[in-house]
Design an enzyme around this catalytic site. Structure first.
Site, PDB file in Angstrom:
ATOM      1  N   ASP A  52       1.111  -1.288   0.077  1.00  0.00           N
ATOM      2  CA  ASP A  52      -0.079  -0.007   0.055  1.00  0.00           C
ATOM      3  C   ASP A  52       0.362   1.190  -0.054  1.00  0.00           C
ATOM      4  O   ASP A  52       0.771   2.527   0.510  1.00  0.00           O
ATOM      5  CB  ASP A  52      -0.801   0.125   1.111  1.00  0.00           C
ATOM      6  CG  ASP A  52      -0.354  -0.100   2.302  1.00  0.00           C
ATOM      7  OD1 ASP A  52       0.473  -0.492   2.442  1.00  0.00           O
ATOM      8  OD2 ASP A  52      -0.972   0.064   3.171  1.00  0.00           O
ATOM      9  N   SER A  53       1.935   0.958  -0.086  1.00  0.00           N
ATOM     10  CA  SER A  53       3.480   1.958  -0.572  1.00  0.00           C
ATOM     11  C   SER A  53       2.594   3.201  -1.287  1.00  0.00           C
ATOM     12  O   SER A  53       3.329   3.826  -2.391  1.00  0.00           O
ATOM     13  CB  SER A  53       4.304   1.763  -0.243  1.00  0.00           C
ATOM     14  OG  SER A  53       4.812   0.622  -0.888  1.00  0.00           O
ATOM     15  N   ASP A  91      -0.900  -6.019   0.100  1.00  0.00           N
ATOM     16  CA  ASP A  91      -1.661  -5.109   1.339  1.00  0.00           C
ATOM     17  C   ASP A  91      -2.780  -5.377   1.113  1.00  0.00           C
ATOM     18  O   ASP A  91      -3.665  -4.746   0.252  1.00  0.00           O
ATOM     19  CB  ASP A  91      -0.762  -3.927   1.542  1.00  0.00           C
ATOM     20  CG  ASP A  91       0.290  -4.168   1.753  1.00  0.00           C
ATOM     21  OD1 ASP A  91       0.758  -4.759   2.839  1.00  0.00           O
ATOM     22  OD2 ASP A  91       0.954  -3.206   2.024  1.00  0.00           O
ATOM     23  N   LYS A 121      -1.518  -8.996   2.803  1.00  0.00           N
ATOM     24  CA  LYS A 121      -0.612  -8.978   4.251  1.00  0.00           C
ATOM     25  C   LYS A 121      -1.936  -7.677   4.572  1.00  0.00           C
ATOM     26  O   LYS A 121      -2.493  -7.063   4.561  1.00  0.00           O
ATOM     27  CB  LYS A 121       0.687  -8.141   3.442  1.00  0.00           C
ATOM     28  CG  LYS A 121       1.339  -7.667   4.968  1.00  0.00           C
ATOM     29  CD  LYS A 121       2.771  -7.359   4.779  1.00  0.00           C
ATOM     30  CE  LYS A 121       3.038  -5.881   3.761  1.00  0.00           C
ATOM     31  NZ  LYS A 121       2.295  -4.601   4.640  1.00  0.00           N
ATOM     32  N   GLU A 123      -1.276  -5.560   9.041  1.00  0.00           N
ATOM     33  CA  GLU A 123      -0.760  -4.937   9.557  1.00  0.00           C
ATOM     34  C   GLU A 123      -1.237  -4.975  10.966  1.00  0.00           C
ATOM     35  O   GLU A 123      -3.096  -4.422  11.354  1.00  0.00           O
ATOM     36  CB  GLU A 123      -0.703  -3.322   9.849  1.00  0.00           C
ATOM     37  CG  GLU A 123       0.126  -3.202   8.406  1.00  0.00           C
ATOM     38  CD  GLU A 123       0.756  -1.829   8.068  1.00  0.00           C
ATOM     39  OE1 GLU A 123       0.082  -0.250   8.856  1.00  0.00           O
ATOM     40  OE2 GLU A 123       0.751  -1.670   6.866  1.00  0.00           O
ATOM     41  N   GLU A 190       9.045  -3.959  10.513  1.00  0.00           N
ATOM     42  CA  GLU A 190       9.769  -3.217  10.535  1.00  0.00           C
ATOM     43  C   GLU A 190      10.102  -1.697  11.028  1.00  0.00           C
ATOM     44  O   GLU A 190       9.610  -1.227  11.889  1.00  0.00           O
ATOM     45  CB  GLU A 190       8.798  -2.031   9.224  1.00  0.00           C
ATOM     46  CG  GLU A 190       9.053  -0.885   8.760  1.00  0.00           C
ATOM     47  CD  GLU A 190       7.997  -0.455   7.813  1.00  0.00           C
ATOM     48  OE1 GLU A 190       6.899  -0.920   7.225  1.00  0.00           O
ATOM     49  OE2 GLU A 190       7.899   0.595   7.244  1.00  0.00           O
TER      50      GLU A 190
HETATM   51  O1  KIV Z   1       3.655  -1.338   1.713  1.00  0.00           O
HETATM   52  C1  KIV Z   1       4.929  -1.923   1.909  1.00  0.00           C
HETATM   53  O2  KIV Z   1       5.923  -1.046   0.635  1.00  0.00           O
HETATM   54  C2  KIV Z   1       4.894  -1.962   2.370  1.00  0.00           C
HETATM   55  C3  KIV Z   1       6.708  -2.276   3.004  1.00  0.00           C
HETATM   56  C4  KIV Z   1       7.752  -1.281   3.582  1.00  0.00           C
HETATM   57  C5  KIV Z   1       6.662  -3.734   3.591  1.00  0.00           C
HETATM   58  O3  KIV Z   1       4.185  -2.644   3.910  1.00  0.00           O
END
Ligand code: KIV
Length: 272
Positions: A52-53, A91, A121, A123, A190
């Site tokens: 989600d980055s 994510d 994924k 969090e 992280e």
């Molecule tokens: O969204 C992302 O890029 C991440 C990484 C920083 C692990 O969750």
């Protein structure tokens, strides 16, 4: 580089466990589009994270919070089309799993069905237990994410290192043990002290993938735009740059502008 696992046709969650057991480190990078995913997959990356980055890197948002489930499915669909070998993790975005295991299940099923990705994924630790278990119960592999979890940035207040204090470190270990017991196949950790990562990686059988978490993790993940040096403004200590694409792209574009303005592009060979 040739390794024991370099000739596998498609990386699976089981192979990641086998890599940990064999002491082979796991390589993971983000990708959000077809062209980049094709390059990094062919270069031999084990896991591609449709992170989600994308909210920061692709859409220019300050945080990961605004990205939607539809956006994530769009990015994941493009990556899935490109990647032949890597395991693809997507994510689940902010607001699509917290507080409701039914919402979590619906979100995970949409990601798997509409994009063709292999896993998701989420969090958090014990506070998202119901959501993690519900998604796992549908046969969807789940990767956990602990430490500096960017979806909670407004709770943390800063992007600085987490779990330096004993209480937070103990909570992270408790969460990691719980995520493994729930059935997660791996956990991203992280921006925490390297020694804490070592303890967690030694305690758990599932792979620990670090970002800013030191050398003792079972694998490493970076945001691909950061490690390629596309983004000049982001300079955390943990980031190693493997290219300076900001400079390369700038020079290429300047050369193009010069050639177009001078009329030297296109020349005879480039014309019909
Ligand atoms: O969204 C992302 O890029 C991440 C990484 C920083 C692990 O969750």
């Amino acid at each position: 580089m040739s390794t024991k696992f370099s000739d596998i046709r498609r990386v699976t969650t089981h192979q990641l466990h086998a890599m940990k057991e064999a002491g082979e480190k796991i390589s993971m990078l983000t990708a959000y589009d077809y062209s980049m995913a094709k390059i990094i997959d062919a270069a031999g990356i084990d896991v591609i994270l449709v992170g989600d980055s994308a909210s920061n890197v692709m859409a220019g948002n300050e945080t990961t919070l605004p990205i939607t489930l539809d956006h994530m499915i769009y990015h994941a669909t493009s990556v899935v089309k490109a990647a032949e070998r890597a395991l693809i993790v997507v994510d689940i975005p902010f607001g699509s799993y917290q507080g409701s295991s039914t919402a979590a299940l619906k979100s995970a099923i949409r990601i798997m069905k509409e994009s063709g990705a292999h896993s998701v994924k989420m969090e958090g630790g014990l506070e998202i237990k119901d959501s993690v278990e519900r998604v796992l119960s549908a046969g969807v592999p789940v990767m956990g994410h602990l430490g500096l979890t960017p979806q909670s940035i407004y709770k943390f207040g800063t992007y600085s290192v987490r779990a330096r204090e004993e209480a937070e470190a103990n909570k992270l270990i408790e969460d990691a043990v719980a995520l493994e017991a729930m059935g997660c196949f791996a956990i991203v950790i992280e921006k925490v002290p390297a020694e804490l990562t070592r303890q967690v990686a030694e305690k758990l059988a599932i792979p620990i993938i670090g970002i800013g978490a030191g050398p003792y993790a079972d694998g490493q993940v970076l945001v691909v735009h950061d490690m390629l040096g596309i983004n000049k403004e982001f300079n955390p200590r943990f980031l190693r740059r493997y290219a300076d694409l900001h400079t390369s792209i700038t020079q290429a574009v300047q050369g193009y502008v010069t050639d177009v303005k001078s009329g030297s592009f296109p020349d005879k060979k480039e014309s019909y």
